[in-house]
Design a protein around this motif. Structure first.
Motif, PDB file in Angstrom:
ATOM      1  N   ILE A  27       0.781  -1.250  -0.153  1.00 29.25           N
ATOM      2  CA  ILE A  27       0.203   0.076   0.036  1.00 29.25           C
ATOM      3  C   ILE A  27       0.809   1.253   0.111  1.00 29.25           C
ATOM      4  O   ILE A  27       0.564   2.305  -0.957  1.00 29.25           O
ATOM      5  CB  ILE A  27      -1.106   0.062   1.289  1.00 29.25           C
ATOM      6  N   ARG A  28       1.729   1.263   0.856  1.00 31.50           N
ATOM      7  CA  ARG A  28       2.737   2.421   0.821  1.00 31.50           C
ATOM      8  C   ARG A  28       3.332   2.492  -0.386  1.00 31.50           C
ATOM      9  O   ARG A  28       3.630   3.743  -0.775  1.00 31.50           O
ATOM     10  CB  ARG A  28       3.876   2.275   2.080  1.00 31.50           C
ATOM     11  N   PRO A  98       4.404   6.899   6.550  1.00 32.80           N
ATOM     12  CA  PRO A  98       4.013   6.585   4.937  1.00 32.80           C
ATOM     13  C   PRO A  98       3.058   5.630   4.663  1.00 32.80           C
ATOM     14  O   PRO A  98       2.400   6.206   3.575  1.00 32.80           O
ATOM     15  CB  PRO A  98       5.458   6.103   4.478  1.00 32.80           C
ATOM     16  N   VAL A  99       2.713   4.675   5.513  1.00 27.97           N
ATOM     17  CA  VAL A  99       1.674   4.078   5.069  1.00 27.97           C
ATOM     18  C   VAL A  99       0.239   4.677   5.176  1.00 27.97           C
ATOM     19  O   VAL A  99      -0.595   4.560   4.334  1.00 27.97           O
ATOM     20  CB  VAL A  99       1.608   2.735   6.109  1.00 27.97           C
ATOM     21  N   ASN A 104      -4.590   7.239   2.955  1.00 27.55           N
ATOM     22  CA  ASN A 104      -5.590   8.401   2.865  1.00 27.55           C
ATOM     23  C   ASN A 104      -5.481   8.987   1.510  1.00 27.55           C
ATOM     24  O   ASN A 104      -6.450   9.435   1.046  1.00 27.55           O
ATOM     25  CB  ASN A 104      -4.887   9.483   3.884  1.00 27.55           C
ATOM     26  N   ARG A 105      -4.282   8.918   0.737  1.00 30.24           N
ATOM     27  CA  ARG A 105      -4.356   9.429  -0.525  1.00 30.24           C
ATOM     28  C   ARG A 105      -5.177   8.359  -1.451  1.00 30.24           C
ATOM     29  O   ARG A 105      -6.196   8.828  -2.211  1.00 30.24           O
ATOM     30  CB  ARG A 105      -2.935   9.515  -1.093  1.00 30.24           C
ATOM     31  N   SER A 164      -1.513  16.437   6.644  1.00 27.66           N
ATOM     32  CA  SER A 164      -0.664  15.452   6.331  1.00 27.66           C
ATOM     33  C   SER A 164      -0.425  15.384   4.657  1.00 27.66           C
ATOM     34  O   SER A 164       0.526  14.900   4.201  1.00 27.66           O
ATOM     35  CB  SER A 164      -1.067  14.093   7.068  1.00 27.66           C
ATOM     36  N   LEU A 165      -1.602  15.566   4.148  1.00 29.30           N
ATOM     37  CA  LEU A 165      -1.768  15.247   2.737  1.00 29.30           C
ATOM     38  C   LEU A 165      -1.208  16.407   1.867  1.00 29.30           C
ATOM     39  O   LEU A 165      -0.488  16.252   0.661  1.00 29.30           O
ATOM     40  CB  LEU A 165      -3.086  15.021   2.327  1.00 29.30           C
TER      41      LEU A 165
END
Length: 192
Positions: A27-28, A98-99, A104-105, A164-165
């Motif tokens: 995922i990361r 990072p995960v 979230n992205r 964070s994004l």
């Protein structure tokens, strides 16, 4: 005849953790569109075992999300403004993982309703943890019962998700200002 039960920390737990960590890495690095075979290769767990225990991508993501959220915990001291600030700071750091950023992205970009539902379920324990100091303060009469606890928590989480994004979203650490403003919006209980 012996009763066979999974042992904590035994082979089943090692397999679960290896698979969860592999999914989190995928995922990361690549988002939520990965193949189960990749999980098998990366985790070192046989494909048959992976398919038997996690028959689809959704179940693998669910396992990974459970593993990931288990890494977020806060010790509450019973002083709600301090607890809220401590939680906000810890959550801010968690959001920068990072995960977490990748998930979230992916959530923002996906049309996958199953993933959206999983993310909603994933967030529930964190939201409940955040609500606890406020609900306890209401029970102790320190905050007016009319305070909308959910909105306070949504305000914190939304600001931290946005920060964070978007790396240059704001100050170095807005936690103190955010919590200070929210505390001002939570009046003490009316003691007549």
């Amino acid at each position: 005849m012996q009763n066979k039960r999974p042992r904590p920390g035994g082979r089943s737990e090692r397999i679960r953790k290896a698979v969860a960590q592999a999914v989190l890495q995928l995922i990361r690095d690549h988002g939520i569109d990965f193949e189960i075979q990749e999980v098998s290769r990366l985790s070192g767990v046989g494909r048959a075992t992976v398919f038997r225990r996690w028959p689809d991508r959704a179940s693998l993501i669910g396992e990974a999300l459970s593993e990931h959220v288990s890494g977020f915990s806060v010790t509450l001291k019973g002083e709600w403004p301090d607890d809220l600030l401590r939680m906000t700071r810890d959550f801010r750091e968690f959001m920068r993982d990072p995960v977490e950023l990748a998930m979230n992205r992916a959530l923002l970009l996906t049309n996958n309703n199953a993933f959206r539902d999983q993310m909603s379920d994933y967030w529930k324990p964190i939201i409940e943890l955040f609500q606890k100091p406020l609900r306890d303060a209401i029970d102790r009469g320190e905050i007016d019962p009319g305070v909308d606890v959910e909105i306070v928590i949504v305000a914190i989480s939304e600001v931290l998700v946005m920060e964070s994004l978007f790396e240059n979203f704001g100050e170095v650490d807005i936690s103190e200002r955010l919590v200070s403003q929210l505390v001002r919006g939570c009046p003490p209980a009316n003691r007549e």
